[in-house]
Scaffold this motif. Structure first.
Motif, mmCIF file in Angstrom:
data_model
loop_
_atom_site.group_PDB
_atom_site.id
_atom_site.type_symbol
_atom_site.label_atom_id
_atom_site.label_comp_id
_atom_site.label_asym_id
_atom_site.label_seq_id
_atom_site.Cartn_x
_atom_site.Cartn_y
_atom_site.Cartn_z
ATOM 1 N N ALA A 247 0.817 -1.216 0.000
ATOM 2 C CA ALA A 247 0.000 0.000 0.000
ATOM 3 C C ALA A 247 0.847 1.261 0.000
ATOM 4 O O ALA A 247 0.366 2.319 -0.362
ATOM 5 N N GLY A 248 2.100 1.154 0.401
ATOM 6 C CA GLY A 248 2.989 2.318 0.370
ATOM 7 C C GLY A 248 3.337 2.830 1.752
ATOM 8 O O GLY A 248 4.453 3.230 2.007
ATOM 9 N N SER A 249 2.367 2.845 2.658
ATOM 10 C CA SER A 249 2.608 3.299 4.020
ATOM 11 C C SER A 249 1.530 2.732 4.927
ATOM 12 O O SER A 249 0.529 2.190 4.461
ATOM 13 N N LEU A 250 1.753 2.899 6.212
ATOM 14 C CA LEU A 250 0.764 2.421 7.175
ATOM 15 C C LEU A 250 -0.561 3.161 7.006
ATOM 16 O O LEU A 250 -1.629 2.550 7.013
ATOM 17 N N ALA A 251 -0.501 4.469 6.803
ATOM 18 C CA ALA A 251 -1.722 5.267 6.634
ATOM 19 C C ALA A 251 -2.489 4.838 5.389
ATOM 20 O O ALA A 251 -3.719 4.749 5.401
ATOM 21 N N ALA A 252 -1.775 4.559 4.304
ATOM 22 C CA ALA A 252 -2.438 4.118 3.069
ATOM 23 C C ALA A 252 -3.094 2.761 3.273
ATOM 24 O O ALA A 252 -4.197 2.516 2.785
ATOM 25 N N GLY A 253 -2.427 1.871 3.996
ATOM 26 C CA GLY A 253 -3.004 0.554 4.285
ATOM 27 C C GLY A 253 -4.251 0.662 5.134
ATOM 28 O O GLY A 253 -5.240 -0.035 4.900
ATOM 29 N N GLN A 254 -4.228 1.561 6.126
ATOM 30 C CA GLN A 254 -5.405 1.763 6.967
ATOM 31 C C GLN A 254 -6.558 2.352 6.167
ATOM 32 O O GLN A 254 -7.712 1.953 6.336
ATOM 33 N N LEU A 255 -6.264 3.284 5.280
ATOM 34 C CA LEU A 255 -7.296 3.861 4.424
ATOM 35 C C LEU A 255 -7.904 2.796 3.516
ATOM 36 O O LEU A 255 -9.129 2.733 3.350
ATOM 37 N N MET A 256 -7.069 1.933 2.964
ATOM 38 C CA MET A 256 -7.563 0.878 2.094
ATOM 39 C C MET A 256 -8.470 -0.084 2.865
ATOM 40 O O MET A 256 -9.494 -0.525 2.342
ATOM 41 N N THR A 257 -8.117 -0.404 4.102
ATOM 42 C CA THR A 257 -8.972 -1.298 4.886
ATOM 43 C C THR A 257 -10.282 -0.626 5.241
ATOM 44 O O THR A 257 -11.328 -1.283 5.279
ATOM 45 N N ASN A 258 -10.271 0.675 5.494
ATOM 46 C CA ASN A 258 -11.518 1.400 5.780
ATOM 47 C C ASN A 258 -12.447 1.387 4.574
ATOM 48 O O ASN A 258 -13.656 1.145 4.707
ATOM 49 N N ILE A 259 -11.908 1.634 3.408
ATOM 50 C CA ILE A 259 -12.718 1.632 2.188
ATOM 51 C C ILE A 259 -13.277 0.235 1.920
ATOM 52 O O ILE A 259 -14.454 0.079 1.575
ATOM 53 N N THR A 260 -12.441 -0.777 2.102
ATOM 54 C CA THR A 260 -12.890 -2.153 1.911
ATOM 55 C C THR A 260 -14.013 -2.500 2.875
ATOM 56 O O THR A 260 -14.984 -3.157 2.505
ATOM 57 N N SER A 261 -13.905 -2.037 4.117
ATOM 58 C CA SER A 261 -14.952 -2.286 5.111
ATOM 59 C C SER A 261 -16.260 -1.625 4.717
ATOM 60 O O SER A 261 -17.339 -2.211 4.861
ATOM 61 N N LEU A 262 -16.193 -0.389 4.221
ATOM 62 C CA LEU A 262 -17.410 0.307 3.794
ATOM 63 C C LEU A 262 -18.074 -0.423 2.623
ATOM 64 O O LEU A 262 -19.298 -0.585 2.593
ATOM 65 N N LEU A 263 -17.273 -0.859 1.662
ATOM 66 C CA LEU A 263 -17.832 -1.568 0.513
ATOM 67 C C LEU A 263 -18.418 -2.914 0.923
ATOM 68 O O LEU A 263 -19.470 -3.318 0.422
ATOM 69 N N ALA A 264 -17.773 -3.601 1.860
ATOM 70 C CA ALA A 264 -18.307 -4.874 2.346
ATOM 71 C C ALA A 264 -19.604 -4.657 3.119
ATOM 72 O O ALA A 264 -20.536 -5.463 3.022
ATOM 73 N N THR A 265 -19.687 -3.559 3.873
ATOM 74 C CA THR A 265 -20.920 -3.240 4.599
ATOM 75 C C THR A 265 -22.056 -2.967 3.630
ATOM 76 O O THR A 265 -23.180 -3.427 3.828
ATOM 77 N N ALA A 266 -21.760 -2.225 2.562
ATOM 78 C CA ALA A 266 -22.788 -1.959 1.551
ATOM 79 C C ALA A 266 -23.263 -3.260 0.928
ATOM 80 O O ALA A 266 -24.474 -3.500 0.818
ATOM 81 N N ARG A 267 -22.328 -4.119 0.554
ATOM 82 C CA ARG A 267 -22.681 -5.395 -0.069
ATOM 83 C C ARG A 267 -23.502 -6.260 0.883
ATOM 84 O O ARG A 267 -24.482 -6.880 0.477
ATOM 85 N N ALA A 268 -23.125 -6.279 2.169
ATOM 86 C CA ALA A 268 -23.835 -7.102 3.153
ATOM 87 C C ALA A 268 -25.258 -6.608 3.395
ATOM 88 O O ALA A 268 -26.124 -7.380 3.785
ATOM 89 N N ASN A 269 -25.494 -5.320 3.141
ATOM 90 C CA ASN A 269 -26.827 -4.750 3.342
ATOM 91 C C ASN A 269 -27.642 -4.685 2.061
ATOM 92 O O ASN A 269 -28.677 -4.025 2.008
ATOM 93 N N GLY A 270 -27.168 -5.353 1.019
ATOM 94 C CA GLY A 270 -27.928 -5.419 -0.224
ATOM 95 C C GLY A 270 -27.841 -4.172 -1.079
ATOM 96 O O GLY A 270 -28.684 -3.945 -1.947
ATOM 97 N N ILE A 271 -26.829 -3.364 -0.855
ATOM 98 C CA ILE A 271 -26.620 -2.143 -1.640
ATOM 99 C C ILE A 271 -25.543 -2.434 -2.677
ATOM 100 O O ILE A 271 -24.537 -3.065 -2.371
#
Length: 81
Positions: free
Chosen positions: A16-40
Motif C-alpha cells: 500500500a505504500g505506508s501504514l496510513a495508506a493501508g489503513q485507508l484501504m482497509t476502511n474503504i474495503t470495510s465500507l464496501l463490504a458493509t454496503a454489499r452485506a446490506n444489499g446495496i
C-alpha cells in the motif's frame, strides 16, 4: 469463499505504500463490504457518495454510511404519500 477476497487483499495491502495508506484501504474495503452485506450495490453507492462528498458538511459524514442508506430507504417505504 467469503473470506477469499480478504485473504487476497491482505497480500495487496503489503504494498500500500505506508501504514496510513493501508489503513485507508482497509476502511474503504470495510465500507464496501458493509454496503454489499446490506444489499446495496457498492459501485453505485460509492458513485453517489463521491458525487456529494465535496459539498457535504463534515459533521454529517455519518449520514453517508451504507447502513444509513438502508435506514433512509426503509423510512421512505413506511412514510405515507
Amino acid at each position: 469463499r467469503n473470506i477469499r477476497p480478504i485473504a487476497l487483499g491482505r497480500k495487496n495491502w503489503l504494498f500500500a505504500g505506508s501504514l496510513a495508506a493501508g489503513q485507508l484501504m482497509t476502511n474503504i474495503t470495510s465500507l464496501l463490504a458493509t454496503a454489499r452485506a446490506n444489499g446495496i450495490n457498492p459501485e453505485q453507492w460509492l458513485r453517489e457518495i463521491l458525487a456529494v462528498l465535496p459539498t457535504w458538511k463534515y459533521n454529517e459524514l455519518d449520514k453517508l454510511l451504507p447502513i444509513r442508506s438502508i435506514q433512509k430507504t426503509e423510512c421512505e417505504k413506511t412514510q405515507p404519500r
